[in-house]
Design an enzyme around this catalytic site. Structure first.
Site, PDB file in Angstrom:
ATOM      1  N   GLU A 110      -5.035   3.086   6.657  1.00 47.98           N
ATOM      2  CA  GLU A 110      -4.788   2.986   5.212  1.00 47.98           C
ATOM      3  C   GLU A 110      -5.365   4.238   4.552  1.00 47.98           C
ATOM      4  O   GLU A 110      -4.826   4.760   3.589  1.00 47.98           O
ATOM      5  CB  GLU A 110      -5.477   1.725   4.672  1.00 47.98           C
ATOM      6  CG  GLU A 110      -5.250   1.509   3.198  1.00 47.98           C
ATOM      7  CD  GLU A 110      -5.644   0.108   2.748  1.00 47.98           C
ATOM      8  OE1 GLU A 110      -5.263  -0.881   3.404  1.00 47.98           O
ATOM      9  OE2 GLU A 110      -6.345   0.013   1.725  1.00 47.98           O
ATOM     10  N   SER A 119     -11.090  -0.486   3.485  1.00 48.93           N
ATOM     11  CA  SER A 119     -10.401  -0.898   4.716  1.00 48.93           C
ATOM     12  C   SER A 119      -9.814   0.341   5.380  1.00 48.93           C
ATOM     13  O   SER A 119      -9.035   1.063   4.757  1.00 48.93           O
ATOM     14  CB  SER A 119      -9.260  -1.860   4.403  1.00 48.93           C
ATOM     15  OG  SER A 119      -9.780  -3.007   3.797  1.00 48.93           O
ATOM     16  N   ARG A 143       0.817  -1.228   0.000  1.00 49.76           N
ATOM     17  CA  ARG A 143       0.000   0.000   0.000  1.00 49.76           C
ATOM     18  C   ARG A 143       0.847   1.273   0.000  1.00 49.76           C
ATOM     19  O   ARG A 143       0.507   2.264   0.649  1.00 49.76           O
ATOM     20  CB  ARG A 143      -0.975   0.016   1.195  1.00 49.76           C
ATOM     21  CG  ARG A 143      -1.962  -1.132   1.217  1.00 49.76           C
ATOM     22  CD  ARG A 143      -2.930  -1.121   0.044  1.00 49.76           C
ATOM     23  NE  ARG A 143      -3.712  -2.344   0.018  1.00 49.76           N
ATOM     24  CZ  ARG A 143      -3.363  -3.438  -0.687  1.00 49.76           C
ATOM     25  NH1 ARG A 143      -2.284  -3.451  -1.444  1.00 49.76           N
ATOM     26  NH2 ARG A 143      -4.121  -4.511  -0.658  1.00 49.76           N
TER      27      ARG A 143
HETATM   28  C1  FAD Z   1     -15.806   0.265  -0.807  1.00 51.14           C
HETATM   29  C2  FAD Z   1     -14.315   0.432  -0.991  1.00 51.14           C
HETATM   30  C3  FAD Z   1     -13.526  -0.670  -1.272  1.00 51.14           C
HETATM   31  C4  FAD Z   1     -12.144  -0.532  -1.427  1.00 51.14           C
HETATM   32  N1  FAD Z   1     -11.403  -1.638  -1.708  1.00 51.14           N
HETATM   33  C5  FAD Z   1     -10.067  -1.516  -1.863  1.00 51.14           C
HETATM   34  C6  FAD Z   1      -9.271  -2.663  -2.156  1.00 51.14           C
HETATM   35  O1  FAD Z   1      -9.749  -3.772  -2.311  1.00 51.14           O
HETATM   36  N2  FAD Z   1      -7.939  -2.485  -2.279  1.00 51.14           N
HETATM   37  C7  FAD Z   1      -7.346  -1.262  -2.144  1.00 51.14           C
HETATM   38  O2  FAD Z   1      -6.122  -1.169  -2.280  1.00 51.14           O
HETATM   39  N3  FAD Z   1      -8.076  -0.173  -1.865  1.00 51.14           N
HETATM   40  C8  FAD Z   1      -9.411  -0.259  -1.726  1.00 51.14           C
HETATM   41  N4  FAD Z   1     -10.162   0.851  -1.446  1.00 51.14           N
HETATM   42  C9  FAD Z   1      -9.507   2.148  -1.234  1.00 51.14           C
HETATM   43  C10 FAD Z   1      -9.355   2.997  -2.516  1.00 51.14           C
HETATM   44  O3  FAD Z   1     -10.381   2.744  -3.440  1.00 51.14           O
HETATM   45  C11 FAD Z   1      -8.018   2.736  -3.182  1.00 51.14           C
HETATM   46  O4  FAD Z   1      -6.978   3.075  -2.308  1.00 51.14           O
HETATM   47  C12 FAD Z   1      -7.840   3.537  -4.470  1.00 51.14           C
HETATM   48  O5  FAD Z   1      -6.673   3.119  -5.103  1.00 51.14           O
HETATM   49  C13 FAD Z   1      -7.760   5.037  -4.220  1.00 51.14           C
HETATM   50  O6  FAD Z   1      -7.870   5.656  -5.477  1.00 51.14           O
HETATM   51  P1  FAD Z   1      -8.499   7.110  -5.610  1.00 51.14           P
HETATM   52  O7  FAD Z   1      -8.400   7.497  -7.030  1.00 51.14           O
HETATM   53  O8  FAD Z   1      -9.841   7.173  -5.016  1.00 51.14           O
HETATM   54  O9  FAD Z   1      -7.450   7.915  -4.734  1.00 51.14           O
HETATM   55  P2  FAD Z   1      -7.765   9.182  -3.829  1.00 51.14           P
HETATM   56  O10 FAD Z   1      -8.498   8.748  -2.609  1.00 51.14           O
HETATM   57  O11 FAD Z   1      -8.359  10.246  -4.658  1.00 51.14           O
HETATM   58  O12 FAD Z   1      -6.285   9.589  -3.422  1.00 51.14           O
HETATM   59  C14 FAD Z   1      -5.535   8.736  -2.599  1.00 51.14           C
HETATM   60  C15 FAD Z   1      -4.100   9.267  -2.568  1.00 51.14           C
HETATM   61  O13 FAD Z   1      -3.550   9.168  -3.876  1.00 51.14           O
HETATM   62  C16 FAD Z   1      -3.049  10.427  -4.295  1.00 51.14           C
HETATM   63  N5  FAD Z   1      -3.305  10.567  -5.739  1.00 51.14           N
HETATM   64  C17 FAD Z   1      -4.478  10.429  -6.392  1.00 51.14           C
HETATM   65  N6  FAD Z   1      -4.299  10.634  -7.712  1.00 51.14           N
HETATM   66  C18 FAD Z   1      -2.988  10.918  -7.882  1.00 51.14           C
HETATM   67  C19 FAD Z   1      -2.191  11.223  -9.015  1.00 51.14           C
HETATM   68  N7  FAD Z   1      -2.701  11.296 -10.257  1.00 51.14           N
HETATM   69  N8  FAD Z   1      -0.862  11.442  -8.830  1.00 51.14           N
HETATM   70  C20 FAD Z   1      -0.316  11.378  -7.581  1.00 51.14           C
HETATM   71  N9  FAD Z   1      -1.024  11.106  -6.470  1.00 51.14           N
HETATM   72  C21 FAD Z   1      -2.350  10.873  -6.627  1.00 51.14           C
HETATM   73  C22 FAD Z   1      -3.840  11.458  -3.505  1.00 51.14           C
HETATM   74  O14 FAD Z   1      -3.134  12.677  -3.377  1.00 51.14           O
HETATM   75  C23 FAD Z   1      -4.036  10.747  -2.180  1.00 51.14           C
HETATM   76  O15 FAD Z   1      -2.934  10.946  -1.342  1.00 51.14           O
HETATM   77  C24 FAD Z   1     -11.547   0.746  -1.299  1.00 51.14           C
HETATM   78  C25 FAD Z   1     -12.352   1.863  -1.035  1.00 51.14           C
HETATM   79  C26 FAD Z   1     -13.723   1.716  -0.883  1.00 51.14           C
HETATM   80  C27 FAD Z   1     -14.563   2.937  -0.626  1.00 51.14           C
END
Ligand code: FAD
Length: 290
Positions: free
Chosen positions: A283, A213, A163
């Protein structure tokens, strides 16, 4: 064709999967990599604080909000293929990339189907599920450095671990990423993806807003199991609760404020440490300062 969207002093809650958090000074939603680079350059020039997000599915802003620009990439979502390489822009949904790969009978991203994040957020935190992680098929990414140069980072440059990637340390913005997949059988790929979704629906409280999570998996253990063992399933503060369905999820059960959720995260973490000696690390990224 979509276009650049901009809001001033606007609530972050509707944009975040937790449906909580205060206002941002600016919310910007560019629709191309050019617009993204331009808005970053503009905000830097104005000395505004900024944060780039994808779907905000792993982030929680406090109720005090963010005194700067929050830039969402979710409208920058092109996906292309060249042989076994799939290239996706930062804001492409991980599920869409998985579906795209499946349609081209390319295997390796099935595990990502159902993770509600984008390519940028996913690579940032090396998203993973069901024995797969993005680092397994990551090839390279084009990133924007803090001094606004575009550079290519290889898998080695990314220093992936559980992660985590180098992006959480160096402040680079991912613009697009390439994944190296393997030729596979469409039906088998589709079956794996369907299994992932079934498991999610069965095990996760998808009917409530959450960030997935809440805590990272501690070495040799599971956060959900420890939380349950400590009798915390169903515990709540204000509208925030530890899910009854999956103790690893803190959910927004009933109009929780961000501060309810943060207090519950801190409470669970302290109690688990007291009772088991295991320190749970969030996380979800919590932005506590305005
Ligand atoms: C119901 C549910 C289930 C989930 N299941 C999982 C799972 O199975 N496995 C898992 O790993 N995660 C899971 N997640 C968490 C989440 O979806 C992941 O961590 C996902 O990868 C986050 O992506 P995001 O685009 O929403 O990032 P954001 O929440 O928008 O950002 C997260 C971080 O990434 C950075 N970021 C975003 N875009 C960029 C970019 N272009 N360049 C540099 N930094 C950037 C942001 O600044 C921030 O620090 C889950 C979440 C939910 C709500």
């Amino acid at each position: 064709m979509t276009s650049f969207t901009f809001f001033e002093n606007s609530s972050l809650a509707p944009h975040c999967s937790m449906k909580a958090g205060g206002n941002a000074k600016y919310i910007c939603i560019p629709s191309s990599i050019g617009e993204l680079s331009a808005v970053i350059a503009y905000m830097r020039d104005k000395n505004e604080k900024l944060i780039v997000l994808g779907n905000a599915s792993n982030i929680l802003f406090s109720d005090e909000g963010f005194d700067g620009a929050v830039i969402f990439t979710s409208k920058i979502n092109d996906i292309n293929t060249d042989g076994c390489i799939v290239t996706a822009a930062c804001g492409a949904a991980l599920s869409s990339v998985a579906v795209f790969a499946a349609k081209h009978s390319l295997s390796g991203l099935e595990f990502a189907y159902g993770i509600p994040g984008t390519v940028g957020g996913g690579v940032f935190m090396n998203a993973g599920a069901y024995c797969g992680e993005l680092c397994d098929c990551f090839k390279e990414a084009v990133c924007l450095t803090p001094d606004l140069r575009e550079i290519v980072l290889t898998k080695e440059d990314m220093s992936f671990s559980y992660r985590k990637s180098v992006l959480s340390d160096n402040g680079y913005i991912l613009l697009k990423a390439a994944f190296e997949l393997k030729k596979g059988n469409y039906d088998e790929i589709k079956t794996k993806m369907d299994t992932c979704i079934c498991l999610r629906k069965e095990k996760q409280p998808l009917e409530y807003p959450s960030c997935g999570s809440t805590f990272k998996r501690p070495v040799g253990n599971y956060a959900g199991a420890l939380i349950e063992q400590c009798g915390l399933k169903g515990s709540s503060i204000g509208g925030a609760a530890v899910s009854e369905k999956h103790a690893g999820f803190i959910i927004n059960k009933d109009n929780a404020t961000a501060n309810d959720i943060i207090k519950l995260i801190d409470y669970v973490s302290e109690l688990v440490y007291e009772k088991t000696g295991v320190r749970l690390e969030p996380e979800v990224r919590i932005i506590r300062e305005k």
